[in-house]
Design a protein around this motif. Structure first.
Motif, PDB file in Angstrom:
ATOM      1  N   ASN A  95      13.559  -7.465   3.899  1.00 48.80           N
ATOM      2  CA  ASN A  95      13.391  -8.423   4.996  1.00 48.80           C
ATOM      3  C   ASN A  95      12.281  -9.431   4.713  1.00 48.80           C
ATOM      4  O   ASN A  95      11.892 -10.197   5.604  1.00 48.80           O
ATOM      5  CB  ASN A  95      13.111  -7.690   6.307  1.00 48.80           C
ATOM      6  N   GLY A  96      11.767  -9.411   3.485  1.00 54.98           N
ATOM      7  CA  GLY A  96      10.723 -10.364   3.106  1.00 54.98           C
ATOM      8  C   GLY A  96       9.331  -9.954   3.526  1.00 54.98           C
ATOM      9  O   GLY A  96       8.362 -10.685   3.257  1.00 54.98           O
ATOM     10  N   ARG A  97       9.202  -8.775   4.163  1.00 58.52           N
ATOM     11  CA  ARG A  97       7.877  -8.367   4.636  1.00 58.52           C
ATOM     12  C   ARG A  97       7.572  -6.899   4.321  1.00 58.52           C
ATOM     13  O   ARG A  97       6.671  -6.602   3.546  1.00 58.52           O
ATOM     14  CB  ARG A  97       7.769  -8.595   6.158  1.00 58.52           C
TER      15      ARG A  97
ATOM     16  N   THR B  78       0.466  -2.088  -3.528  1.00 59.60           N
ATOM     17  CA  THR B  78      -0.735  -2.238  -4.341  1.00 59.60           C
ATOM     18  C   THR B  78      -1.148  -3.696  -4.522  1.00 59.60           C
ATOM     19  O   THR B  78      -2.334  -3.992  -4.680  1.00 59.60           O
ATOM     20  CB  THR B  78      -0.526  -1.587  -5.726  1.00 59.60           C
ATOM     21  N   SER B  79      -0.169  -4.600  -4.483  1.00 61.42           N
ATOM     22  CA  SER B  79      -0.487  -6.020  -4.703  1.00 61.42           C
ATOM     23  C   SER B  79      -0.610  -6.809  -3.410  1.00 61.42           C
ATOM     24  O   SER B  79      -1.229  -7.884  -3.399  1.00 61.42           O
ATOM     25  CB  SER B  79       0.592  -6.664  -5.570  1.00 61.42           C
ATOM     26  N   GLY B  80      -0.007  -6.299  -2.332  1.00 67.42           N
ATOM     27  CA  GLY B  80       0.019  -7.050  -1.084  1.00 67.42           C
ATOM     28  C   GLY B  80       0.965  -8.229  -1.121  1.00 67.42           C
ATOM     29  O   GLY B  80       0.879  -9.115  -0.257  1.00 67.42           O
ATOM     30  N   ARG B  81       1.893  -8.251  -2.078  1.00 71.71           N
ATOM     31  CA  ARG B  81       2.815  -9.381  -2.231  1.00 71.71           C
ATOM     32  C   ARG B  81       4.229  -8.931  -1.858  1.00 71.71           C
ATOM     33  O   ARG B  81       4.910  -8.276  -2.654  1.00 71.71           O
ATOM     34  CB  ARG B  81       2.770  -9.891  -3.670  1.00 71.71           C
ATOM     35  N   PRO B  82       4.724  -9.260  -0.659  1.00 71.40           N
ATOM     36  CA  PRO B  82       6.055  -8.823  -0.218  1.00 71.40           C
ATOM     37  C   PRO B  82       7.188  -9.280  -1.130  1.00 71.40           C
ATOM     38  O   PRO B  82       8.238  -8.641  -1.169  1.00 71.40           O
ATOM     39  CB  PRO B  82       6.194  -9.439   1.178  1.00 71.40           C
ATOM     40  N   GLN B  83       6.997 -10.371  -1.864  1.00 68.44           N
ATOM     41  CA  GLN B  83       8.066 -10.859  -2.726  1.00 68.44           C
ATOM     42  C   GLN B  83       8.429  -9.867  -3.831  1.00 68.44           C
ATOM     43  O   GLN B  83       9.509  -9.960  -4.426  1.00 68.44           O
ATOM     44  CB  GLN B  83       7.714 -12.220  -3.333  1.00 68.44           C
TER      45      GLN B  83
END
Length: 416
Positions: free
Chosen positions: A284-286, A325-330
Motif C-alpha cells: 500500500n506504499g506505507r 531498518t531503513s524507514g523507506r516504504p518504497q
C-alpha cells in the motif's frame, strides 16, 4: 524492537500490545515470513484461526526440501510420474526419471508444522481472525483480532498495534479488502477436493500411489483440470473451475469413480478460491504488504502454489525487514519485483498455455497428444523441478514450438 514472547495459541494467551510485524494468515507464505523475521530479532505476531485446511493437491518439487529446510518426513508420498488424461480417455504417462520427484504434503499437518517453526524462531502465535485495521498517527497500525472460539471460548476481540502488516490470508484476503482498493484482487478459479482413503489393493490401471493423474476434460472442468494425487494412506481428488454454475462436487465424484475410488471412504471435503494471476501491486506504499495467495502467486494452468508461496513469503519478509531498518516504504516493492524476476516468465508461459489449450475439449485433446512428445516431457519436468525456464537445449525448445504449432493447425486426433 520489542522483546520476543513465545505463547501457545491454544492456551488463550494475550498477544503483545505492540509488535514490529503482524502476519495475518499462517499458511506456508505467512508462516515462513513470520519465521524469517523472528529469526532476525523482530517481534512478530502470527495470526491464524487454525480451524481450516486449505483444499490443495499438496504437490511440491523435490527442491523445496532443500530450499526451505523441509524435513523429508513431512512428505506423505513421492510421485515419479504424471499421467495426463484427454477427453477421449487417451492417456499419456510422463515419467520424471532421475532428475527429482514430486513430493506430496498434507496441508492438515504441513501448515501447523510451519507455524510451529515460526513459534520456535520466536514469533508469537495467536489463534484468531482479523476484524479491522486502522492507521494511527505516526504510522502505526491498530489491529482488532477476534480470538478463535476453540482457543478462547467467550473471549472478546483484542487490539494489537503493529509497525507493519503482512497479509497472507488467502485469495479472499481480509487485509487486502481493508487496505487496498476494491478493484485490487486477483483472478481466480474455485477449487474443490475430497480426501479419501487409499484402497488396500487399488486397481493399477486406475490409480497408482507413485503417480499423479491430471484430467483434461470439459466434463470435469471446462476451463481448468481435475486431479487424483496420492497422499500415502490417503488420496486427494478434486478439480477447479472459474465457470459459474459448474458442479465441482459432481465432477469430483466422477473423478473418484474413474480412478476406482468411488467406494473409498471420504475423510473430508474442502473448497476455496484459487488465484491464478499475481496482482499488479502487493503493497500500500506505507506499511502493508501482501504475500502468497493474497498476492495471487499461484501458477496459471497448473495451479501450483506451495513452492511459490514459500518463496514469496521469504521475499516479503526481506522487503519488510528492509523497510523497518531503513524507514523507506518504497523497499516494499522489492518483494513483487524479485518474485516476478524469478517466476514471471514461467507464469506468462503457463498463462498462455491455459488460454490456448484449455478452452475446448478439441484443444485439450491436442494438448494431451503434445504431452507424448519426449522433448515436451523433458522440458516440462526440468522447468517444474528447477522452477525456471531451462535454456540449455535451444533446439529442443525449437522442436517443441514447431510441434506445438503443428498441433494448433491440424485437426484433433481423438484416440480411444
Amino acid at each position: 524492537m520489542q522483546t520476543h514472547r513465545h505463547t501457545d495459541p491454544a492456551a488463550g494467551a494475550t498477544p503483545p500490545a505492540l509488535v514490529d510485524v503482524a502476519v495475518i494468515g499462517g499458511g506456508p507464505s505467512g508462516a515462513i515470513a513470520a519465521e524469517w523475521l523472528a529469526q532476525r530479532g523482530f517481534c512478530v505476531l502470527l495470526v491464524d484461526p487454525g480451524d481450516r485446511i486449505k483444499p490443495c493437491g499438496g504437490a511440491i518439487p523435490s527442491r523445496t526440501l532443500a530450499d526451505f529446510a523441509i524435513p523429508p518426513e513431512m512428505l506423505v508420498a513421492r510421485a515419479d510420474a504424471a499421467r495426463v488424461i484427454a477427453p477421449s480417455g487417451r492417456t499419456v504417462e510422463m515419467r520424471i526419471g532421475t532428475a527429482g520427484y514430486v513430493g506430496m504434503v498434507d496441508r492438515a499437518s504441513f501448515d501447523p508444522y510451519l507455524r510451529g517453526r515460526a513459534e520456535q524462531a520466536g514469533a508469537t502465535a495467536f489463534a484468531g481472525k482479523l476484524d479491522s485495521i486502522e492507521e494511527q498517527p505516526g504510522g502505526l497500525l491498530s489491529l482488532t483480532v477476534a480470538p478463535a472460539r476453540s482457543a478462547m471460548p467467550g473471549a472478546g476481540p483484542v487490539t494489537v498495534r503493529a509497525r507493519m502488516v503482512i497479509g497472507a490470508d488467502g485469495a479472499n484476503s481480509t487485509v487486502r479488502r481493508l487496505m487496498f482498493p476494491p478493484a485490487d484482487r486477483p483472478r481466480y478459479v474455485f477449487a474443490y477436493h475430497e480426501i479419501v482413503e487409499t484402497p488396500a489393493q487399488p486397481e493399477a490401471a486406475d490409480f497408482r500411489a507413485d503417480r499423479c493423474d491430471v484430467v483434461y476434460d470439459g466434463r470435469i472442468s471446462p476451463d481448468f483440470y481435475g486431479w487424483v494425487f496420492p497422499h500415502g494412506g490417503q488420496v486427494s481428488v478434486g478439480c477447479g473451475s472459474g465457470v459459474k454454475g459448474h458442479d465441482l462436487r459432481r465432477a469430483t465424484g466422477a473423478l473418484r469413480q474413474a480412478a476406482g475410488l468411488g467406494q473409498a471412504r471420504i475423510l473430508r471435503r474442502e473448497g476455496a478460491p484459487l488465484p491464478l494471476k499475481p496482482m499488479r501491486r502487493w503493497d500500500n506504499g506505507r506499511n502493508v504488504l501482501l504475500t502468497g495467495d493474497a498476492a495471487g502467486t499461484v501458477a496459471p494452468s497448473s495451479g501450483e502454489g506451495i513452492y511459490y508461496a514459500l518463496h514469496c513469503g521469504v521475499l516479503a519478509a526481506q522487503a519488510v525487514e528492509a523497510c523497518l531498518t531503513s524507514g523507506r516504504p518504497q523497499t516494499l516493492k522489492t518483494a513483487r519485483r524479485r518474485f516476478m524476476q524469478a517466476h514471471g516468465r514461467v507464469f506468462l508461459i503457463l498463462g498462455l498455455l491455459q488460454a490456448v489449450w484449455y478452452r475446448s475439449d478439441r484443444m485439450r485433446e491436442k494438448f494431451v497428444t503434445m504431452c507424448a512428445d519426449p522433448d515436451v516431457q523433458r522440458l516440462t519436468w526440468e522447468s517444474y523441478l528447477e522452477k525456471r525456464i531451462v535454456r540449455r537445449d535451444p533446439l529442443a525448445h525449437l522442436r517443441v514450438f514447431l510441434r506445438d504449432l503443428g498441433q494448433l493447425l491440424t485437426p484433433a486426433a481423438r484416440q480411444k
